[in-house]
Design a protein around this motif. Structure first.
Motif, short mmCIF file in Angstrom:
data_model
loop_
_atom_site.label_atom_id
_atom_site.label_comp_id
_atom_site.label_asym_id
_atom_site.label_seq_id
_atom_site.Cartn_x
_atom_site.Cartn_y
_atom_site.Cartn_z
N GLU A 6 43.25 54.98 44.90
CA GLU A 6 43.66 54.10 43.74
C GLU A 6 42.67 54.56 42.33
O GLU A 6 41.63 54.86 42.66
CB GLU A 6 43.16 52.91 43.98
CG GLU A 6 43.98 52.07 45.00
CD GLU A 6 43.35 50.64 45.54
OE1 GLU A 6 43.96 49.95 46.11
OE2 GLU A 6 42.20 50.59 45.48
N SER A 7 43.40 54.40 41.11
CA SER A 7 42.73 54.80 40.03
C SER A 7 43.07 53.86 38.94
O SER A 7 44.25 53.56 38.92
CB SER A 7 42.76 56.29 39.77
OG SER A 7 44.16 56.56 39.42
N GLY A 8 42.55 53.90 37.72
CA GLY A 8 43.00 53.20 36.48
C GLY A 8 42.34 52.05 36.14
O GLY A 8 42.71 51.46 35.27
N LEU A 18 46.30 48.38 30.76
CA LEU A 18 45.90 49.28 31.61
C LEU A 18 46.79 49.81 32.64
O LEU A 18 47.78 49.13 32.87
CB LEU A 18 44.63 48.57 32.50
CG LEU A 18 43.46 48.39 31.99
CD1 LEU A 18 42.30 47.65 33.02
CD2 LEU A 18 42.63 49.66 31.61
N SER A 19 46.79 51.02 33.36
CA SER A 19 47.59 51.45 33.96
C SER A 19 46.90 51.77 35.25
O SER A 19 45.92 52.50 35.44
CB SER A 19 48.13 52.54 33.61
OG SER A 19 49.40 53.06 34.54
N LEU A 20 47.50 51.32 36.71
CA LEU A 20 46.99 51.85 37.72
C LEU A 20 47.92 52.51 38.51
O LEU A 20 48.99 52.51 38.48
CB LEU A 20 46.61 50.63 38.64
CG LEU A 20 45.87 49.16 38.10
CD1 LEU A 20 45.69 47.96 39.13
CD2 LEU A 20 44.45 49.72 37.55
N SER A 21 47.28 53.44 39.41
CA SER A 21 47.94 54.25 40.31
C SER A 21 47.32 54.32 41.37
O SER A 21 46.02 54.20 41.73
CB SER A 21 48.05 55.84 39.76
OG SER A 21 46.85 56.37 39.78
N LEU A 92 39.97 42.10 41.40
CA LEU A 92 39.71 43.36 42.06
C LEU A 92 41.22 43.78 42.60
O LEU A 92 41.96 42.81 43.67
CB LEU A 92 38.91 43.69 43.41
CG LEU A 92 38.46 44.80 44.35
CD1 LEU A 92 37.98 45.48 43.22
CD2 LEU A 92 37.65 44.60 45.32
N TYR A 93 41.82 44.73 42.31
CA TYR A 93 43.49 45.10 42.69
C TYR A 93 43.53 45.93 43.86
O TYR A 93 42.41 47.06 43.77
CB TYR A 93 44.01 45.53 41.31
CG TYR A 93 44.25 44.62 40.46
CD1 TYR A 93 43.35 43.82 39.63
CD2 TYR A 93 45.55 44.11 40.16
CE1 TYR A 93 43.59 42.87 38.70
CE2 TYR A 93 46.07 43.27 39.18
CZ TYR A 93 44.77 42.51 38.61
OH TYR A 93 45.39 41.54 37.56
N TYR A 94 44.28 45.72 44.81
CA TYR A 94 44.30 46.47 46.01
C TYR A 94 45.80 46.91 45.89
O TYR A 94 46.64 46.19 45.79
CB TYR A 94 44.00 45.73 47.11
CG TYR A 94 42.67 45.19 47.58
CD1 TYR A 94 42.07 43.99 46.87
CD2 TYR A 94 41.79 45.91 48.03
CE1 TYR A 94 41.08 43.52 47.19
CE2 TYR A 94 40.23 45.56 48.32
CZ TYR A 94 40.00 44.31 47.70
OH TYR A 94 38.83 43.94 47.97
N CYS A 95 45.92 48.45 46.50
CA CYS A 95 47.39 48.92 46.71
C CYS A 95 47.30 48.74 48.19
O CYS A 95 46.55 48.65 49.10
CB CYS A 95 47.11 50.15 46.26
SG CYS A 95 48.59 51.29 46.90
N GLN A 113 41.09 50.84 48.84
CA GLN A 113 39.86 50.46 48.70
C GLN A 113 39.67 49.24 47.42
O GLN A 113 38.55 48.49 47.62
CB GLN A 113 38.69 51.41 48.45
CG GLN A 113 38.62 52.04 47.24
CD GLN A 113 39.71 52.99 46.85
OE1 GLN A 113 40.77 53.14 47.44
NE2 GLN A 113 39.77 53.50 45.74
N GLY A 114 40.40 49.21 46.54
CA GLY A 114 40.35 48.36 45.70
C GLY A 114 39.87 48.61 44.35
O GLY A 114 38.95 49.80 44.45
N THR A 115 40.53 48.57 42.93
CA THR A 115 39.79 48.97 41.81
C THR A 115 39.87 47.76 41.07
O THR A 115 40.63 46.82 40.93
CB THR A 115 40.96 49.92 41.14
OG1 THR A 115 40.28 50.53 39.92
CG2 THR A 115 42.23 49.51 40.97
N GLN A 116 38.52 47.66 40.21
CA GLN A 116 38.20 46.59 39.54
C GLN A 116 38.85 46.55 38.23
O GLN A 116 38.95 47.61 37.36
CB GLN A 116 36.88 46.23 39.19
CG GLN A 116 36.19 45.25 38.41
CD GLN A 116 36.60 44.00 39.10
OE1 GLN A 116 36.49 43.74 40.18
NE2 GLN A 116 36.96 42.92 38.26
N VAL A 117 39.66 45.43 37.85
CA VAL A 117 40.06 45.20 36.66
C VAL A 117 39.49 43.78 35.89
O VAL A 117 39.25 43.14 36.41
CB VAL A 117 41.59 44.95 36.46
CG1 VAL A 117 42.07 44.45 35.05
CG2 VAL A 117 42.39 46.03 37.00
N THR A 118 38.75 44.25 34.78
CA THR A 118 38.04 43.17 33.88
C THR A 118 38.73 43.16 32.53
O THR A 118 38.83 44.04 31.96
CB THR A 118 36.64 43.52 33.98
OG1 THR A 118 36.06 43.47 35.03
CG2 THR A 118 35.80 42.38 33.33
#
Length: 121
Positions: A6-8, A18-21, A92-95, A113-118
């Motif tokens: 995960e990234s972004g 924001l853009s997540l991938s 925390l955003y999970y794919c 593993q999750g990526t934090q968006v604040t």
């Protein structure tokens, strides 16, 4: 073995984007459904958006009209474009993927593993 990268994630002001991938690799024959979930402290993990292999999408009511999920089947990658972000989107955003494994073709599910968006000023 399956890997999800995960990234972004990051910090953004209210109203920003924001853009997540999330890129999947490993012992995968075919990915059926892909999705994004989010979780905050004290709350359970909730669905944000999901997309089938054929492109049918499903969104949480709280993000409809602001978030867009898409996928590239050739790259085994799912994206989440988040616009008009609000402080309550902080999480925390999970794919997540639901897939057929190789070589067994057994259906399974896997989490990133999750990526934090604040979202904060």
């Amino acid at each position: 073995q399956v890997q999800l990268v995960e990234s972004g994630g990051g910090l953004v002001q209210p109203g920003g984007s924001l853009s997540l991938s999330c890129a999947a690799s490993g012992s995968i024959f075919r990915i059926n459904d892909m999705g994004w979930y989010r979780q905050t402290i004290g709350k359970g993990r909730e669905l944000v958006a999901a997309i089938t292999r054929g492109g049918v999408t499903n969104y949480a009511d709280s993000v409809k009209g602001r978030f867009t999920i898409s996928r590239d089947n050739a790259k085994n990658t799912v994206y989440l474009q988040m616009n008009s972000l609000k402080p309550e989107d902080t999480a925390l955003y999970y794919c997540n993927i639901r897939f057929l494994g190789r070589p067994t073709l057994r259906e399974d599910t896997y989490w990133g593993q999750g990526t934090q968006v604040t979202v904060s000023s």
